[in-house]
Scaffold this active site. Sequence first.
Site, mmCIF file in Angstrom:
data_model
loop_
_atom_site.group_PDB
_atom_site.id
_atom_site.type_symbol
_atom_site.label_atom_id
_atom_site.label_comp_id
_atom_site.label_asym_id
_atom_site.label_seq_id
_atom_site.Cartn_x
_atom_site.Cartn_y
_atom_site.Cartn_z
ATOM 1 N N CYS A 102 97.856 88.315 51.993
ATOM 2 C CA CYS A 102 99.429 87.933 51.632
ATOM 3 C C CYS A 102 100.417 89.197 50.929
ATOM 4 C CB CYS A 102 99.767 86.207 51.719
ATOM 5 S SG CYS A 102 101.216 86.187 51.001
ATOM 6 N N HIS A 144 101.217 82.516 59.860
ATOM 7 C CA HIS A 144 101.075 83.101 59.153
ATOM 8 C C HIS A 144 102.846 83.676 59.061
ATOM 9 C CE1 HIS A 144 99.636 85.062 55.585
ATOM 10 N NE2 HIS A 144 100.708 85.700 55.382
ATOM 11 N N GLU A 145 103.223 84.252 59.049
ATOM 12 C CA GLU A 145 104.681 84.675 58.630
ATOM 13 C C GLU A 145 105.990 83.159 59.250
ATOM 14 O OE1 GLU A 145 105.052 86.752 57.288
ATOM 15 O OE2 GLU A 145 103.400 88.048 57.428
ATOM 16 N N HIS A 148 105.441 81.083 56.789
ATOM 17 C CA HIS A 148 106.603 81.370 55.357
ATOM 18 C C HIS A 148 107.713 81.144 55.072
ATOM 19 C CE1 HIS A 148 104.172 84.052 52.650
ATOM 20 N NE2 HIS A 148 103.590 84.815 53.490
#
Length: 176
Positions: A102, A144-145, A148
């Site tokens: 990351c 993953h994004e 966030h």
Amino acid sequence: MAVLKVIKMGNPLLRKVSEAVTPNEIKSADFQQFIADLIETMREESGAGIAAIQVGVLKRVFTMEMKKNDRYPDKGSFALTTVINPEIEPLGTEEVEGWEGCLSIPGIRGRLKRYKKVKLSGFDIKGEKFEKVLDDFSTIVAQHELDHLNGILLIDRMPNMETLTFQEEYDTYWNV
């Protein structure tokens, strides 16, 4: 275009939930410039993806792309994709386990599971609705994004901390 400052783990913004982008915002010159800057930042940092929150902007947008990338030399490429107000729907229950890094946790890798196949939907940079099925490395990057944008870091998804490792040790012991 400008390279933006990537905020790091410990910055309280990374734990906030990002806000939806309005149709008028999408078409604004300022937002279009921000997207260009976000893409430039991702490329400059050798990221496979980056979410707006990682540069301190609490908006639901991320961009992802995989070309030749030193951080992920064994991963296949995928085209530049920018997703505004993204949603992900798992297609099945099968998961894959893999190593993730990351930009907001530099020099660290961890092993975790993500859905193997998903449907990604949202709006593109023109404000047009789209959806596509992902079933390669882009699947992992998109999940993953999206995490966030919901204030979740990869360490929150790790089943335990046994595989949390510095990049140098990952390269020595795990990246074989």
